[in-house]
Design a protein around this motif. Structure first.
Motif, PDB file in Angstrom:
ATOM      1  N   ASP A 187       0.832  -1.200   0.000  1.00  0.00           N
ATOM      2  CA  ASP A 187       0.000   0.000   0.000  1.00  0.00           C
ATOM      3  C   ASP A 187       0.872   1.259   0.000  1.00  0.00           C
ATOM      4  N   LEU A 188       1.969   1.228   0.744  1.00  0.00           N
ATOM      5  CA  LEU A 188       2.886   2.369   0.756  1.00  0.00           C
ATOM      6  C   LEU A 188       3.524   2.578  -0.609  1.00  0.00           C
ATOM      7  N   ASN A 189       3.845   1.486  -1.306  1.00  0.00           N
ATOM      8  CA  ASN A 189       4.410   1.613  -2.646  1.00  0.00           C
ATOM      9  C   ASN A 189       3.478   2.380  -3.573  1.00  0.00           C
ATOM     10  N   ASP A 190       2.179   2.220  -3.357  1.00  0.00           N
ATOM     11  CA  ASP A 190       1.190   2.860  -4.226  1.00  0.00           C
ATOM     12  C   ASP A 190       0.697   4.205  -3.696  1.00  0.00           C
ATOM     13  N   PHE A 191       0.622   4.351  -2.371  1.00  0.00           N
ATOM     14  CA  PHE A 191      -0.095   5.504  -1.816  1.00  0.00           C
ATOM     15  C   PHE A 191       0.655   6.212  -0.689  1.00  0.00           C
ATOM     16  N   PHE A 192       1.977   6.153  -0.696  1.00  0.00           N
ATOM     17  CA  PHE A 192       2.725   6.768   0.396  1.00  0.00           C
ATOM     18  C   PHE A 192       2.390   8.247   0.556  1.00  0.00           C
ATOM     19  N   SER A 193       2.271   8.962  -0.550  1.00  0.00           N
ATOM     20  CA  SER A 193       2.003  10.398  -0.473  1.00  0.00           C
ATOM     21  C   SER A 193       0.708  10.685   0.277  1.00  0.00           C
ATOM     22  N   GLY A 194      -0.311   9.848   0.065  1.00  0.00           N
ATOM     23  CA  GLY A 194      -1.578  10.029   0.762  1.00  0.00           C
ATOM     24  C   GLY A 194      -1.467   9.728   2.245  1.00  0.00           C
ATOM     25  N   TYR A 195      -0.778   8.645   2.587  1.00  0.00           N
ATOM     26  CA  TYR A 195      -0.611   8.298   3.998  1.00  0.00           C
ATOM     27  C   TYR A 195       0.194   9.377   4.731  1.00  0.00           C
ATOM     28  N   TYR A 196       1.241   9.875   4.078  1.00  0.00           N
ATOM     29  CA  TYR A 196       2.076  10.890   4.718  1.00  0.00           C
ATOM     30  C   TYR A 196       1.260  12.148   4.999  1.00  0.00           C
TER      31      TYR A 196
ATOM     32  N   THR B  32      -1.968  12.407   5.377  1.00  0.00           N
ATOM     33  CA  THR B  32      -3.045  12.146   6.340  1.00  0.00           C
ATOM     34  C   THR B  32      -2.533  12.055   7.765  1.00  0.00           C
ATOM     35  N   PHE B  33      -1.414  11.359   7.956  1.00  0.00           N
ATOM     36  CA  PHE B  33      -0.989  11.034   9.316  1.00  0.00           C
ATOM     37  C   PHE B  33       0.251  11.780   9.802  1.00  0.00           C
ATOM     38  N   ILE B  34       0.984  12.450   8.902  1.00  0.00           N
ATOM     39  CA  ILE B  34       2.202  13.142   9.342  1.00  0.00           C
ATOM     40  C   ILE B  34       2.130  14.628   9.014  1.00  0.00           C
ATOM     41  N   ALA B  35       2.147  15.004   7.735  1.00  0.00           N
ATOM     42  CA  ALA B  35       2.116  16.425   7.387  1.00  0.00           C
ATOM     43  C   ALA B  35       1.849  16.591   5.907  1.00  0.00           C
ATOM     44  N   ALA B  36       1.378  17.792   5.552  1.00  0.00           N
ATOM     45  CA  ALA B  36       1.169  18.158   4.148  1.00  0.00           C
ATOM     46  C   ALA B  36       1.731  19.560   3.932  1.00  0.00           C
ATOM     47  N   PRO B  37       3.063  19.689   3.888  1.00  0.00           N
ATOM     48  CA  PRO B  37       3.697  21.002   3.737  1.00  0.00           C
ATOM     49  C   PRO B  37       3.757  21.454   2.277  1.00  0.00           C
ATOM     50  N   ASP B  38       4.128  22.706   2.079  1.00  0.00           N
ATOM     51  CA  ASP B  38       4.254  23.237   0.728  1.00  0.00           C
ATOM     52  C   ASP B  38       5.426  22.618  -0.021  1.00  0.00           C
ATOM     53  N   ALA B  39       6.449  22.215   0.723  1.00  0.00           N
ATOM     54  CA  ALA B  39       7.631  21.595   0.118  1.00  0.00           C
ATOM     55  C   ALA B  39       8.154  20.522   1.064  1.00  0.00           C
ATOM     56  N   HIS B  40       8.932  19.599   0.501  1.00  0.00           N
ATOM     57  CA  HIS B  40       9.469  18.492   1.298  1.00  0.00           C
ATOM     58  C   HIS B  40      10.995  18.469   1.180  1.00  0.00           C
ATOM     59  N   GLU B  41      11.638  18.417   2.316  1.00  0.00           N
ATOM     60  CA  GLU B  41      13.090  18.287   2.348  1.00  0.00           C
ATOM     61  C   GLU B  41      13.455  16.801   2.372  1.00  0.00           C
ATOM     62  N   VAL B  42      14.286  16.394   1.425  1.00  0.00           N
ATOM     63  CA  VAL B  42      14.624  14.976   1.287  1.00  0.00           C
ATOM     64  C   VAL B  42      16.147  14.805   1.322  1.00  0.00           C
ATOM     65  N   GLN B  43      16.618  13.999   2.236  1.00  0.00           N
ATOM     66  CA  GLN B  43      18.029  13.603   2.263  1.00  0.00           C
ATOM     67  C   GLN B  43      18.143  12.231   1.622  1.00  0.00           C
ATOM     68  N   TYR B  44      19.098  12.070   0.705  1.00  0.00           N
ATOM     69  CA  TYR B  44      19.208  10.796  -0.007  1.00  0.00           C
ATOM     70  C   TYR B  44      20.665  10.427  -0.245  1.00  0.00           C
ATOM     71  N   ARG B  45      20.897   9.167  -0.579  1.00  0.00           N
ATOM     72  CA  ARG B  45      22.237   8.668  -0.904  1.00  0.00           C
ATOM     73  C   ARG B  45      22.238   8.205  -2.356  1.00  0.00           C
ATOM     74  N   TRP B  46      23.204   8.701  -3.098  1.00  0.00           N
ATOM     75  CA  TRP B  46      23.330   8.321  -4.506  1.00  0.00           C
ATOM     76  C   TRP B  46      24.811   8.292  -4.871  1.00  0.00           C
ATOM     77  N   ALA B  47      25.252   7.174  -5.444  1.00  0.00           N
ATOM     78  CA  ALA B  47      26.659   7.007  -5.831  1.00  0.00           C
ATOM     79  C   ALA B  47      27.592   7.298  -4.652  1.00  0.00           C
ATOM     80  N   LYS B  48      27.231   6.768  -3.507  1.00  0.00           N
ATOM     81  CA  LYS B  48      28.012   6.853  -2.279  1.00  0.00           C
ATOM     82  C   LYS B  48      28.084   8.260  -1.687  1.00  0.00           C
ATOM     83  N   GLU B  49      27.327   9.185  -2.248  1.00  0.00           N
ATOM     84  CA  GLU B  49      27.279  10.544  -1.713  1.00  0.00           C
ATOM     85  C   GLU B  49      25.905  10.812  -1.106  1.00  0.00           C
ATOM     86  N   GLU B  50      25.889  11.580  -0.028  1.00  0.00           N
ATOM     87  CA  GLU B  50      24.635  11.968   0.595  1.00  0.00           C
ATOM     88  C   GLU B  50      24.343  13.437   0.283  1.00  0.00           C
ATOM     89  N   LYS B  51      23.133  13.705  -0.144  1.00  0.00           N
ATOM     90  CA  LYS B  51      22.727  15.055  -0.507  1.00  0.00           C
ATOM     91  C   LYS B  51      21.353  15.354   0.097  1.00  0.00           C
TER      92      LYS B  51
END
Length: 482
Positions: A171-180, A182-201
């Motif tokens: 269900d999260l694979n399909d509807f994570f945005s809706g769950y987030y 509903t139960f956490i927050a719906a801000p104007d923008a989302h800050e995302v930290q990620y790892r790609w090619a051994k670097e974190e951004k």
């Protein structure tokens, strides 16, 4: 019918929206009483997985919270722990007129399509114009570690029977945005930290709308295929039967005809190995599961042991349920012990195999979205030791489920529709070794990686073909359509 009739009824009841309205404590208490009364009079087995004393304490604690004004969303969220405690993946809790998975926000939604495995998440697409590389692992969302996000959401999700969790991940694979939202927050923008090619951004991405998500889904939708398919390996030594759902649309395919012709073809071609793909099949009509097993069983069988019903008398509150059932339930509901059972179901009778039944080696593919009627069929196959299973634990419960015909009531003040399956299905002749609340656990657990998701590789099917025809070479395991 476990799907179509329910949603038709919810559409009938929908139309009145109170998202912005504040409900006073008296209104909240009235809706709480309707909610509790509906569960007590309709749900066939509210204590199937959670003991009554625990449930009573949870009811008392929840009711005590309704002592202040609340918005519809606050009331919705406050009541969710009671629904989760049922451990009934069929239960429906939908604000009138709203999308089930996006009930309170159709904007300010999380902009990435994520693939979830346990406590980790990877990017497999973007709903907006700004993105993160596909395959990147998401580490934090709005300053919160992904592990904490998932542990916050899982206890608020109902798409699971018993103690299973894989249905929630699907269900999260399909509807994570809706769950987030509903139960956490719906801000104007989302800050995302990620790892790609051994670097974190860390990046800040603008939120998206539900329309953007749907356009993305439409664009990336797989090419249309028939819901029931039979394909063969190049050497014709094995076949793959895919059943996407257990109901049919006569404008597309006739299910009974498909089974009849397919098993006749398997017999004529002397196919010895069959893979039955039930992944992502969330169910349908009970009789379709029984019919398919008649083509797979090696001996006579009983499908259901019994089907529990809460009561025979009329409900004390306004509710929608099929008129045909209301008219004839005095004929099909019988007293049994301290409760009632439903008797008009072919699966309760001893069944015989079809003359064209497949008698070769069988493998069954399942995952967290294998649910409802699909899990019932898988339970029958597994309990009879008819096949090897590959994939992930089902979202449906091994012992049965609460579904069938639904009764639906709309809470008078919050205007939230509560849909409750009226039948408690119990599978016959189950192993004594199964644990309460478990799904069907495959003999060989295979979890697709993010690379598999991005490239379209199917390690589950490949594993099944290796197991079912070990002497075949790589070429012999290739799938071709009929």
């Amino acid at each position: 019918m476990k799907i179509q009739i329910l949603f038709l009824a919810l559409l009938i009841l929908s139309g009145f929206r109170v998202k912005a309205q504040t409900l006073n404590p008296e209104q909240l208490q009235a809706d709480f009483v309707r909610f509790q009364t509906a569960l007590n009079e309709v749900h066939p087995e509210p204590y199937r997985y959670t003991p009554k004393p625990v449930f009573d304490s949870l009811f008392a604690a929840t009711q005590a919270q309704l002592d202040r004004p609340m918005t519809q969303q606050e009331f919705y969220v406050t009541m969710v722990p009671l629904l989760v405690a049922l451990k009934d993946g069929h239960i429906k809790w939908i604000p009138a007129g709203q999308d089930e998975h996006y009930p309170f926000s159709t904007s300010k939604l999380f902009p990435l399509n994520l693939y979830w495995v346990e406590n980790r998440a990877w990017v497999v697409g973007s709903y907006g114009s700004e993105s993160i590389p596909n395959g990147a692992e998401v580490l934090q969302i709005n300053g919160k570690p992904v592990r904490d996000v998932i542990q916050d959401l899982l206890p608020k999700m109902t798409f699971a029977d018993g103690n299973t969790v894989n249905g929630k991940y699907e269900d999260l694979n399909d509807f994570f945005s809706g769950y987030y939202a509903t139960f956490i927050a719906a801000p104007d923008a989302h800050e995302v930290q990620y790892r790609w090619a051994k670097e974190e951004k860390t990046v800040t991405l603008p939120s998206v709308t539900l329309d953007q998500i749907r356009r993305y889904q439409e664009k990336h939708k797989s090419a249309p295929q028939k819901p029931f398919r039979l394909t063969f390996t190049e050497d014709r030594n094995a076949a793959v039967m895919t059943i996407e759902r257990f109901w049919d649309d006569k404008k597309e395919q006739d299910y009974a005809r498909f089974l009849r012709e397919s098993f006749r073809e398997l017999r004529e071609k002397r196919v010895e190995n069959l893979v039955l793909d039930l992944r992502n099949n969330e169910g349908g009509e009970e009789k379709y599961g029984v019919l398919l097993y008649q083509y797979l069983a090696l001996k006579p069988f009983r499908y259901y042991d019994y089907i529990r019903v809460r009561q025979k008398k009329a409900y004390s509150f306004p509710a929608w349920s099929p008129k045909l059932y209301q008219r004839f339930k005095w004929l099909v509901v019988r007293k049994r012990g301290n409760g009632y059972v439903f008797t008009k179901q072919a699966g309760l009778k001893r069944q015989k195999s079809k003359r064209e039944a497949f008698r070769g080696k069988l493998a069954v593919l399942v995952n967290g979205a294998s649910f409802s009627v699909t899990t019932e069929l898988a339970a029958r196959v597994h309990a009879d030791q008819r096949a090897i299973f590959i994939g992930q634990e089902t979202g449906g419960g091994y012992g049965g489920d609460n579904s069938g015909i639904f009764a639906i009531t709309q809470l008078p003040h919050s205007k939230i529709d509560l849909g409750i399956g009226m039948f408690g299905f119990h599978m016959a002749n189950l192993p004594t070794t199964i644990k309460p609340g478990q799904g069907i656990i495959p003999d060989h657990i295979v979890v697709p990686t993010v690379d598999d998701m991005l490239t379209g590789n199917d390690p589950v099917l490949k594993k099944a073909l290796q197991l079912i025809q070990p002497r075949a070479g790589a070429a012999g395991s290739s799938i071709t359509t009929r």
